[in-house]
Design a protein around this motif. Structure first.
Motif, PDB file in Angstrom:
ATOM      1  N   UNK A 224      12.214 -14.643  -7.982  1.00  0.00           N
ATOM      2  CA  UNK A 224      13.609 -14.439  -7.613  1.00  0.00           C
ATOM      3  C   UNK A 224      13.878 -12.972  -7.290  1.00  0.00           C
ATOM      4  N   UNK A 225      13.253 -12.094  -8.029  1.00  0.00           N
ATOM      5  CA  UNK A 225      13.399 -10.662  -7.754  1.00  0.00           C
ATOM      6  C   UNK A 225      12.831 -10.327  -6.380  1.00  0.00           C
ATOM      7  N   UNK A 226      11.651 -10.873  -6.092  1.00  0.00           N
ATOM      8  CA  UNK A 226      11.016 -10.658  -4.786  1.00  0.00           C
ATOM      9  C   UNK A 226      11.873 -11.261  -3.677  1.00  0.00           C
ATOM     10  N   UNK A 227      12.388 -12.442  -3.917  1.00  0.00           N
ATOM     11  CA  UNK A 227      13.235 -13.149  -2.945  1.00  0.00           C
ATOM     12  C   UNK A 227      14.477 -12.329  -2.600  1.00  0.00           C
ATOM     13  N   UNK A 228      15.124 -11.765  -3.597  1.00  0.00           N
ATOM     14  CA  UNK A 228      16.368 -11.018  -3.364  1.00  0.00           C
ATOM     15  C   UNK A 228      16.116  -9.667  -2.708  1.00  0.00           C
ATOM     16  N   UNK A 229      14.927  -9.128  -2.912  1.00  0.00           N
ATOM     17  CA  UNK A 229      14.588  -7.847  -2.291  1.00  0.00           C
ATOM     18  C   UNK A 229      14.039  -8.007  -0.883  1.00  0.00           C
ATOM     19  N   UNK A 230      13.766  -9.248  -0.495  1.00  0.00           N
ATOM     20  CA  UNK A 230      13.172  -9.510   0.818  1.00  0.00           C
ATOM     21  C   UNK A 230      13.910 -10.660   1.503  1.00  0.00           C
ATOM     22  N   UNK A 231      15.211 -10.445   1.670  1.00  0.00           N
ATOM     23  CA  UNK A 231      16.058 -11.497   2.210  1.00  0.00           C
ATOM     24  C   UNK A 231      15.633 -12.016   3.571  1.00  0.00           C
ATOM     25  N   UNK A 232      15.000 -11.192   4.373  1.00  0.00           N
ATOM     26  CA  UNK A 232      14.632 -11.605   5.721  1.00  0.00           C
ATOM     27  C   UNK A 232      13.332 -12.377   5.826  1.00  0.00           C
ATOM     28  N   UNK A 233      12.583 -12.464   4.723  1.00  0.00           N
ATOM     29  CA  UNK A 233      11.316 -13.199   4.749  1.00  0.00           C
ATOM     30  C   UNK A 233      11.554 -14.697   4.605  1.00  0.00           C
ATOM     31  N   UNK A 234      10.654 -15.479   5.150  1.00  0.00           N
ATOM     32  CA  UNK A 234      10.806 -16.932   5.100  1.00  0.00           C
ATOM     33  C   UNK A 234      10.409 -17.489   3.741  1.00  0.00           C
ATOM     34  N   UNK A 235      10.830 -18.702   3.475  1.00  0.00           N
ATOM     35  CA  UNK A 235      10.448 -19.398   2.242  1.00  0.00           C
ATOM     36  C   UNK A 235       8.936 -19.605   2.178  1.00  0.00           C
ATOM     37  N   UNK A 236       8.305 -19.729   3.352  1.00  0.00           N
ATOM     38  CA  UNK A 236       6.854 -19.920   3.389  1.00  0.00           C
ATOM     39  C   UNK A 236       6.150 -18.697   2.796  1.00  0.00           C
TER      40      UNK A 236
ATOM     41  N   UNK B  82      24.975 -17.505   2.044  1.00  0.00           N
ATOM     42  CA  UNK B  82      24.108 -18.594   1.594  1.00  0.00           C
ATOM     43  C   UNK B  82      23.113 -18.196   0.508  1.00  0.00           C
ATOM     44  N   UNK B  83      23.056 -16.915   0.162  1.00  0.00           N
ATOM     45  CA  UNK B  83      22.029 -16.477  -0.781  1.00  0.00           C
ATOM     46  C   UNK B  83      22.115 -17.164  -2.140  1.00  0.00           C
ATOM     47  N   UNK B  84      23.305 -17.382  -2.727  1.00  0.00           N
ATOM     48  CA  UNK B  84      23.350 -18.107  -4.011  1.00  0.00           C
ATOM     49  C   UNK B  84      22.758 -19.506  -3.916  1.00  0.00           C
ATOM     50  N   UNK B  85      22.967 -20.167  -2.774  1.00  0.00           N
ATOM     51  CA  UNK B  85      22.412 -21.506  -2.575  1.00  0.00           C
ATOM     52  C   UNK B  85      20.892 -21.432  -2.451  1.00  0.00           C
ATOM     53  N   UNK B  86      20.400 -20.420  -1.766  1.00  0.00           N
ATOM     54  CA  UNK B  86      18.946 -20.272  -1.619  1.00  0.00           C
ATOM     55  C   UNK B  86      18.302 -19.896  -2.959  1.00  0.00           C
ATOM     56  N   UNK B  87      19.008 -19.103  -3.764  1.00  0.00           N
ATOM     57  CA  UNK B  87      18.528 -18.830  -5.125  1.00  0.00           C
ATOM     58  C   UNK B  87      18.332 -20.153  -5.864  1.00  0.00           C
ATOM     59  N   UNK B  88      19.330 -20.983  -5.791  1.00  0.00           N
ATOM     60  CA  UNK B  88      19.301 -22.280  -6.472  1.00  0.00           C
ATOM     61  C   UNK B  88      18.143 -23.133  -5.967  1.00  0.00           C
ATOM     62  N   UNK B  89      17.874 -23.057  -4.668  1.00  0.00           N
ATOM     63  CA  UNK B  89      16.789 -23.845  -4.085  1.00  0.00           C
ATOM     64  C   UNK B  89      15.440 -23.509  -4.687  1.00  0.00           C
ATOM     65  N   UNK B  90      15.137 -22.217  -4.811  1.00  0.00           N
ATOM     66  CA  UNK B  90      13.863 -21.817  -5.416  1.00  0.00           C
ATOM     67  C   UNK B  90      13.792 -22.252  -6.874  1.00  0.00           C
ATOM     68  N   UNK B  91      14.884 -22.119  -7.591  1.00  0.00           N
ATOM     69  CA  UNK B  91      14.896 -22.481  -9.007  1.00  0.00           C
ATOM     70  C   UNK B  91      14.675 -23.977  -9.203  1.00  0.00           C
ATOM     71  N   UNK B  92      15.247 -24.803  -8.331  1.00  0.00           N
ATOM     72  CA  UNK B  92      15.079 -26.251  -8.434  1.00  0.00           C
ATOM     73  C   UNK B  92      13.659 -26.671  -8.082  1.00  0.00           C
ATOM     74  N   UNK B  93      13.162 -26.154  -6.953  1.00  0.00           N
ATOM     75  CA  UNK B  93      11.818 -26.550  -6.490  1.00  0.00           C
ATOM     76  C   UNK B  93      10.733 -26.104  -7.470  1.00  0.00           C
ATOM     77  N   UNK B  94      10.938 -24.965  -8.124  1.00  0.00           N
ATOM     78  CA  UNK B  94       9.924 -24.411  -9.029  1.00  0.00           C
ATOM     79  C   UNK B  94      10.288 -24.602 -10.506  1.00  0.00           C
ATOM     80  N   UNK B  95      11.116 -25.578 -10.793  1.00  0.00           N
ATOM     81  CA  UNK B  95      11.617 -25.760 -12.157  1.00  0.00           C
ATOM     82  C   UNK B  95      10.536 -26.122 -13.173  1.00  0.00           C
ATOM     83  N   UNK B  96       9.396 -26.618 -12.712  1.00  0.00           N
ATOM     84  CA  UNK B  96       8.328 -27.003 -13.637  1.00  0.00           C
ATOM     85  C   UNK B  96       7.343 -25.870 -13.929  1.00  0.00           C
ATOM     86  N   UNK B  97       7.610 -24.707 -13.369  1.00  0.00           N
ATOM     87  CA  UNK B  97       6.743 -23.548 -13.601  1.00  0.00           C
ATOM     88  C   UNK B  97       7.391 -22.619 -14.629  1.00  0.00           C
ATOM     89  N   UNK B  98       6.602 -21.747 -15.274  1.00  0.00           N
ATOM     90  CA  UNK B  98       7.143 -20.848 -16.303  1.00  0.00           C
ATOM     91  C   UNK B  98       8.319 -20.020 -15.780  1.00  0.00           C
TER      92      UNK B  98
END
Length: 208
Positions: A42-54, A18-34
């Motif tokens: 995304x780098x932090x997200x991929x290095x910390x797969x076990x952490x929650x979205x919160x 599911x990681x590619x889908x979760x990558x997409x989720x962060x990119x969509x939700x944060x699309x209005x940010x630089x």
């Protein structure tokens, strides 16, 4: 290996790809940010797969953007993220057959639980829709941190540490196992191979 009676499973990257889908989720939700800031997340997200979205949304604002963020603001972002997940994760083709076949063949032999960094309600819904719920005694996720999820499971069920193992694909999973003094098995992450820890290359012909 026969000493184990309880298996705690991570979900993302272990049961579902599911990681590619979760990558997409962060990119969509944060699309209005630089984009450069989102890339850092995304780098932090991929290095910390076990952490929650919160945790990850809070990291984005407090550590990357250097600004305060309220719990209610994070909740809104998490809910937007969940919408994307439910639109894309209800797909049996994303399930990892190697681990899933082991689960199907052995769920009556062991007590199995899911302990995930994914949202708990969302995860239970996905597992129910994909017919996975019947294989697990319980399914747990965020916002409770994984370390605490494991601790609570061990305490509430009076599980013996020596009879319990955790299977995961991230360093956060490894930490959750070590903090709770249970055996860890790495899976589906090349970086975990070099730790001189137990590593499962494939569940085929594998007996825990």
């Amino acid at each position: 290996m026969d000493k184990f009676k309880i298996i705690l499973w991570d979900f993302d990257g272990v049961i579902m790809d599911s990681m590619p889908v979760r990558d997409k989720g962060f990119e969509i939700v944060l699309q209005n940010y630089p984009q450069d800031q989102v890339s850092l997340l995304m780098e932090y997200h991929r290095n910390n797969g076990g952490l929650s979205r919160y945790n990850k949304f809070r990291y984005f604002f407090e550590e990357i953007r250097k600004e305060s963020v309220t719990d209610s603001e994070i909740k809104v972002l998490a809910e937007e993220f969940s919408v994307v997940m439910l639109e894309n994760l209800l797909n049996s083709k994303l399930l990892i057959n190697d681990s899933l076949n082991f689960i199907k063949e052995n769920y009556l032999k062991y007590k199995m639980h899911i302990v995930s960094g994914s949202d708990g309600n969302e995860l239970r819904y996905i597992c129910e829709k994909l017919g996975l719920s019947k294989y697990f005694s319980s399914i747990h996720g965020s916002p409770t941190p994984k370390n605490k999820l494991v601790e609570d499971l061990m305490t509430e069920n009076n599980y013996n540490n020596d009879e319990t193992c955790l299977i995961g694909d991230s360093f956060n999973d490894l930490e959750a196992a070590e903090v709770n003094k249970i055996v860890f098995f790495g899976y589906n992450n090349e970086k975990l191979k070099g730790l001189r820890k137990n590593f499962i290359h494939s569940f085929k012909n594998y007996s825990i």
